[in-house]
Design a protein around this motif. Structure first.
Motif, PDB file in Angstrom:
ATOM      1  N   ARG A 149      44.149  30.499 -18.636  1.00  0.00           N
ATOM      2  CA  ARG A 149      44.842  29.113 -18.764  1.00  0.00           C
ATOM      3  C   ARG A 149      44.395  28.252 -17.861  1.00  0.00           C
ATOM      4  NH1 ARG A 149      49.027  26.448 -21.023  1.00  0.00           N
ATOM      5  NH2 ARG A 149      49.750  28.340 -22.131  1.00  0.00           N
ATOM      6  N   TRP A 150      44.325  28.570 -16.387  1.00  0.00           N
ATOM      7  CA  TRP A 150      44.057  27.787 -15.229  1.00  0.00           C
ATOM      8  C   TRP A 150      42.641  27.309 -15.224  1.00  0.00           C
ATOM      9  CZ3 TRP A 150      41.138  29.023 -10.930  1.00  0.00           C
ATOM     10  CH2 TRP A 150      40.504  30.468 -11.227  1.00  0.00           C
ATOM     11  N   LYS A 151      41.722  28.105 -15.905  1.00  0.00           N
ATOM     12  CA  LYS A 151      40.466  27.960 -15.655  1.00  0.00           C
ATOM     13  C   LYS A 151      39.919  26.683 -16.744  1.00  0.00           C
ATOM     14  CE  LYS A 151      37.221  29.404 -13.763  1.00  0.00           C
ATOM     15  NZ  LYS A 151      36.426  29.015 -12.749  1.00  0.00           N
ATOM     16  N   CYS A 152      40.650  26.666 -17.826  1.00  0.00           N
ATOM     17  CA  CYS A 152      40.146  25.780 -18.979  1.00  0.00           C
ATOM     18  C   CYS A 152      41.115  24.382 -19.109  1.00  0.00           C
ATOM     19  CB  CYS A 152      40.054  26.519 -20.361  1.00  0.00           C
ATOM     20  SG  CYS A 152      41.662  27.406 -20.711  1.00  0.00           S
ATOM     21  N   GLU A 153      42.311  24.748 -18.266  1.00  0.00           N
ATOM     22  CA  GLU A 153      43.160  23.349 -18.295  1.00  0.00           C
ATOM     23  C   GLU A 153      42.487  21.994 -18.245  1.00  0.00           C
ATOM     24  OE1 GLU A 153      46.752  22.851 -15.654  1.00  0.00           O
ATOM     25  OE2 GLU A 153      47.919  23.521 -17.444  1.00  0.00           O
ATOM     26  N   GLN A 154      41.567  21.939 -17.108  1.00  0.00           N
ATOM     27  CA  GLN A 154      40.873  20.654 -17.021  1.00  0.00           C
ATOM     28  C   GLN A 154      39.872  20.566 -18.121  1.00  0.00           C
ATOM     29  OE1 GLN A 154      41.714  19.524 -14.069  1.00  0.00           O
ATOM     30  NE2 GLN A 154      40.392  17.713 -13.931  1.00  0.00           N
ATOM     31  N   LEU A 155      39.362  21.432 -18.866  1.00  0.00           N
ATOM     32  CA  LEU A 155      38.518  20.944 -19.926  1.00  0.00           C
ATOM     33  C   LEU A 155      39.291  20.575 -21.140  1.00  0.00           C
ATOM     34  CD1 LEU A 155      35.808  24.052 -19.585  1.00  0.00           C
ATOM     35  CD2 LEU A 155      35.539  21.447 -18.897  1.00  0.00           C
ATOM     36  N   ILE A 156      40.527  21.065 -21.273  1.00  0.00           N
ATOM     37  CA  ILE A 156      41.283  20.651 -22.179  1.00  0.00           C
ATOM     38  C   ILE A 156      41.591  19.056 -22.131  1.00  0.00           C
ATOM     39  CG2 ILE A 156      43.587  21.049 -23.115  1.00  0.00           C
ATOM     40  CD1 ILE A 156      43.484  23.975 -22.912  1.00  0.00           C
ATOM     41  N   ARG A 157      42.051  18.897 -20.819  1.00  0.00           N
ATOM     42  CA  ARG A 157      42.378  17.495 -20.638  1.00  0.00           C
ATOM     43  C   ARG A 157      41.200  16.348 -20.671  1.00  0.00           C
ATOM     44  NH1 ARG A 157      44.732  18.146 -14.963  1.00  0.00           N
ATOM     45  NH2 ARG A 157      45.700  19.823 -15.357  1.00  0.00           N
ATOM     46  N   GLN A 158      40.044  16.870 -20.469  1.00  0.00           N
ATOM     47  CA  GLN A 158      38.584  16.100 -20.512  1.00  0.00           C
ATOM     48  C   GLN A 158      38.369  15.951 -22.176  1.00  0.00           C
ATOM     49  OE1 GLN A 158      35.747  17.945 -17.985  1.00  0.00           O
ATOM     50  NE2 GLN A 158      36.929  17.359 -16.177  1.00  0.00           N
ATOM     51  N   GLY A 159      39.019  16.629 -22.974  1.00  0.00           N
ATOM     52  CA  GLY A 159      38.644  16.640 -24.485  1.00  0.00           C
ATOM     53  C   GLY A 159      37.694  17.705 -24.809  1.00  0.00           C
ATOM     54  N   VAL A 160      37.043  18.663 -23.962  1.00  0.00           N
ATOM     55  CA  VAL A 160      35.969  19.610 -24.286  1.00  0.00           C
ATOM     56  C   VAL A 160      36.459  20.823 -25.195  1.00  0.00           C
ATOM     57  CG1 VAL A 160      34.318  21.161 -23.433  1.00  0.00           C
ATOM     58  CG2 VAL A 160      34.728  19.119 -22.262  1.00  0.00           C
ATOM     59  N   LEU A 161      37.623  21.465 -24.612  1.00  0.00           N
ATOM     60  CA  LEU A 161      38.515  22.276 -25.565  1.00  0.00           C
ATOM     61  C   LEU A 161      39.806  21.822 -25.870  1.00  0.00           C
ATOM     62  CD1 LEU A 161      38.219  24.947 -22.718  1.00  0.00           C
ATOM     63  CD2 LEU A 161      36.601  24.676 -24.743  1.00  0.00           C
ATOM     64  N   GLU A 162      40.206  22.412 -27.026  1.00  0.00           N
ATOM     65  CA  GLU A 162      41.539  22.324 -27.352  1.00  0.00           C
ATOM     66  C   GLU A 162      42.301  23.722 -27.700  1.00  0.00           C
ATOM     67  OE1 GLU A 162      42.271  20.686 -31.504  1.00  0.00           O
ATOM     68  OE2 GLU A 162      40.764  22.264 -32.319  1.00  0.00           O
ATOM     69  N   HIS A 163      43.553  23.513 -27.410  1.00  0.00           N
ATOM     70  CA  HIS A 163      44.241  24.839 -27.420  1.00  0.00           C
ATOM     71  C   HIS A 163      44.631  25.139 -28.805  1.00  0.00           C
ATOM     72  CE1 HIS A 163      48.424  26.729 -25.578  1.00  0.00           C
ATOM     73  NE2 HIS A 163      47.500  27.605 -26.356  1.00  0.00           N
ATOM     74  N   VAL A 164      44.210  26.363 -29.151  1.00  0.00           N
ATOM     75  CA  VAL A 164      44.537  26.615 -30.529  1.00  0.00           C
ATOM     76  C   VAL A 164      46.018  27.538 -30.656  1.00  0.00           C
ATOM     77  CG1 VAL A 164      43.659  28.226 -32.339  1.00  0.00           C
ATOM     78  CG2 VAL A 164      42.134  27.025 -30.948  1.00  0.00           C
ATOM     79  N   LEU A 165      46.682  26.868 -31.212  1.00  0.00           N
ATOM     80  CA  LEU A 165      48.153  27.514 -31.553  1.00  0.00           C
ATOM     81  C   LEU A 165      48.390  28.211 -32.821  1.00  0.00           C
ATOM     82  CD1 LEU A 165      50.338  24.103 -30.635  1.00  0.00           C
ATOM     83  CD2 LEU A 165      49.761  26.071 -29.154  1.00  0.00           C
ATOM     84  N   SER A 166      48.576  29.513 -32.884  1.00  0.00           N
ATOM     85  CA  SER A 166      48.539  30.433 -33.839  1.00  0.00           C
ATOM     86  C   SER A 166      49.445  29.932 -34.807  1.00  0.00           C
ATOM     87  CB  SER A 166      48.728  31.784 -33.520  1.00  0.00           C
ATOM     88  OG  SER A 166      47.892  32.087 -32.360  1.00  0.00           O
TER      89      SER A 166
END
Length: 166
Positions: A149-166
């Motif tokens: 989580r801590w490695k990709c949180e910044q990319l999620i905020r920038q719109g590169v990644l999105e959190h997939v909720l099962s």
């Protein structure tokens, strides 16, 4: 801008009336005081507005990270962008000074995580992404990964990644 123009007009009127009041027209003193109170009120309102803008810009650093999206930067003045950059540098200097050799990233995990790893989907091509154990992952559009989580949180905020909720 309208408030500044109004303040400029009130100031010029006061300047003219002060010179007349010095020559003996004491009936203008109350009008001069009234305009001065209007100037002070407008000044307080403008300062409150500017302070609120700075608080919002400071919050943007915590929400989006060190790089603001162009849509947000478009609505900021040059002075506000400069203030954001100075705040960003000041925060980075502080985070490097605490937490040992690597520093401490205070912007990570703003909310306590429920799990250390999350499933994410890549929204656009980003290229290679390295994890702490040395593994390199290629982030391509529509690919899904299970990452810390801590490695990709910044990319999620920038719109590169999105959190997939099962």
């Amino acid at each position: 801008r309208q408030a500044l123009e109004e303040m400029r007009a009130l100031y010029e009127q006061n300047q003219a009336d002060v010179s007349e009041a010095k020559s003996g027209r004491t009936d203008l003193i109350f009008l001069i005081r009234f305009r001065h109170c209007c100037l002070l009120r407008n000044q307080r309102c403008l300062l409150a507005y500017l302070y609120d803008r700075l608080l919002r810009i400071r919050a943007l650093r915590w929400e989006y990270g060190s790089v603001l999206p162009n849509t947000i930067q478009f609505h900021m003045s040059a002075e506000e962008v400069e203030w954001f950059n100075r705040y960003k540098k000041s925060l980075a200097t502080y985070m490097r000074s605490v937490g040992g050799e690597e520093g401490l990233d205070l912007t990570q995990d703003i909310k306590p995580p429920k799990s250390l790893y999350i499933e994410v989907r890549c929204l656009r091509d980003h290229g290679e992404f390295e994890i702490d154990d040395g593994t390199t992952i290629l982030l391509k559009k529509n690919s899904q990964h299970f990452l810390p989580r801590w490695k990709c949180e910044q990319l999620i905020r920038q719109g590169v990644l999105e959190h997939v909720l099962s």
